[in-house]
Design a protein around this motif. Sequence first.
Motif, short mmCIF file in Angstrom:
data_model
loop_
_atom_site.label_atom_id
_atom_site.label_comp_id
_atom_site.label_asym_id
_atom_site.label_seq_id
_atom_site.Cartn_x
_atom_site.Cartn_y
_atom_site.Cartn_z
N ALA A 42 29.95 52.28 46.73
CA ALA A 42 28.64 51.74 47.10
C ALA A 42 28.26 50.58 46.19
N ASP A 43 28.67 50.65 44.92
CA ASP A 43 28.37 49.59 43.96
C ASP A 43 29.63 49.28 43.16
N CYS A 44 30.19 48.10 43.38
CA CYS A 44 31.44 47.73 42.71
C CYS A 44 31.24 47.35 41.25
N SER A 45 29.99 47.10 40.86
CA SER A 45 29.74 46.58 39.51
C SER A 45 30.06 47.58 38.41
N SER A 46 30.23 48.85 38.77
CA SER A 46 30.58 49.86 37.77
C SER A 46 32.07 50.19 37.79
N THR A 47 32.84 49.49 38.61
CA THR A 47 34.25 49.81 38.80
C THR A 47 35.15 48.77 38.13
N VAL A 48 36.42 49.15 37.98
CA VAL A 48 37.44 48.24 37.46
C VAL A 48 38.43 47.94 38.58
N GLY A 49 38.62 46.68 38.87
CA GLY A 49 39.59 46.27 39.87
C GLY A 49 40.96 46.10 39.23
N VAL A 50 41.99 46.23 40.05
CA VAL A 50 43.35 46.06 39.52
C VAL A 50 44.14 45.16 40.47
N LEU A 51 44.85 44.23 39.87
CA LEU A 51 45.69 43.29 40.61
C LEU A 51 47.09 43.40 40.05
N THR A 52 48.06 43.70 40.91
CA THR A 52 49.44 43.83 40.47
C THR A 52 49.93 42.50 39.91
N ARG A 53 50.73 42.57 38.84
CA ARG A 53 51.24 41.34 38.23
C ARG A 53 52.36 40.77 39.09
N THR A 54 51.97 40.29 40.26
CA THR A 54 52.90 39.71 41.22
C THR A 54 52.18 38.57 41.92
N GLY A 55 52.93 37.63 42.42
CA GLY A 55 52.29 36.55 43.15
C GLY A 55 51.38 35.74 42.25
N SER A 56 50.13 35.60 42.65
CA SER A 56 49.19 34.74 41.93
C SER A 56 48.12 35.51 41.20
N ARG A 57 47.73 35.00 40.03
CA ARG A 57 46.58 35.52 39.30
C ARG A 57 45.31 35.16 40.06
N PRO A 58 44.18 35.79 39.68
CA PRO A 58 42.92 35.43 40.35
C PRO A 58 42.59 33.94 40.29
N ASP A 59 43.06 33.25 39.22
CA ASP A 59 42.77 31.82 39.11
C ASP A 59 43.75 30.94 39.88
N GLY A 60 44.72 31.58 40.58
CA GLY A 60 45.66 30.83 41.41
C GLY A 60 46.99 30.56 40.75
N SER A 61 47.10 30.70 39.42
CA SER A 61 48.38 30.50 38.75
C SER A 61 49.28 31.70 38.96
N GLU A 62 50.60 31.49 38.87
CA GLU A 62 51.54 32.57 39.14
C GLU A 62 51.81 33.39 37.88
N TYR A 63 52.02 34.70 38.09
CA TYR A 63 52.45 35.55 36.99
C TYR A 63 53.89 35.19 36.64
N PRO A 64 54.26 35.24 35.37
CA PRO A 64 55.65 34.93 35.00
C PRO A 64 56.61 35.97 35.54
N GLY A 65 57.79 35.53 35.91
CA GLY A 65 58.81 36.45 36.41
C GLY A 65 58.78 36.59 37.92
N ASN A 66 57.64 37.02 38.44
CA ASN A 66 57.47 37.18 39.88
C ASN A 66 58.59 37.99 40.53
N TYR A 67 58.90 39.15 39.95
CA TYR A 67 59.90 40.04 40.54
C TYR A 67 59.52 40.40 41.97
N PHE A 68 58.24 40.50 42.22
CA PHE A 68 57.74 40.82 43.56
C PHE A 68 58.27 39.84 44.59
N TYR A 69 58.33 38.57 44.23
CA TYR A 69 58.79 37.53 45.16
C TYR A 69 60.29 37.60 45.39
N GLY A 70 61.00 38.41 44.61
CA GLY A 70 62.42 38.60 44.85
C GLY A 70 62.71 39.72 45.82
N LEU A 71 61.66 40.46 46.23
CA LEU A 71 61.82 41.56 47.18
C LEU A 71 61.71 41.06 48.61
#
Length: 220
Positions: A42-71
């Motif tokens: 109901a209220d996201c402000s008390s929660t912690v979001g998680v983003l897998t270290r794959t593809g792009s960071r929230p700022d648009g830059s890529e995570y190093p390695g990008n093993y995900f992109y090898g799948l």
Amino acid sequence: MRAWLALSVLAFAATASAADVNTEYEDARRFQAWVRAQQYPADCSSTVGVLTRTGSRPDGSEYPGNYFYGLGLGSQMVSLKFNLVRALLQNRVYHFPTSHYVNPLRCPSRKFDCYFEPPTNCTLPPPRGAAARPGSAHRAVESDKLVWCSELPRKKLSRLAGLAAVHSKAWYHGQLSSFLFRPSADTVAFARELYSDMEGSEGGAVSSKLIAQGASPTPT
């Protein structure tokens, strides 16, 4: 929602007793409700979001390695389920990663929620200068490692979700797929457009009806 629940237990109906099927159906309802409550607070402000270290960071830059992109695409989609489970167990809110398999012409964000319903109503940090919807932003966003083909903690998932039984691995995979891979409105509209085009072509009307009924339009 009832249609998705029915599909998630259909594979077991042929061999299970009526009581077993009823338990699986009711547990499917409980499991989906538990996942949705975790992912759509109901209220996201008390929660912690998680983003897998794959593809792009929230700022648009890529995570190093990008093993995900090898799948391959199938392996990427399998990993989405395991990372969702990891987020649920850690009481964090899961977000789809970006993928190079997502068509950038139809979907500039390159995220799977171009094809599927967003896995959460919470938002990642907006671009600099943009304002987030009140109550939609997490209090923090963390990154997590890619998880692929790990063991599903079936007993713990059943306990957390308040299920009546511990089910097979296939059952949990079916539930996770049912939640994550709900076609978006754009995907449904595109599918209808394709069916319409097929019906307008020679022989298309018969083929589209057969496909809609789950049959093959060509002899096997």
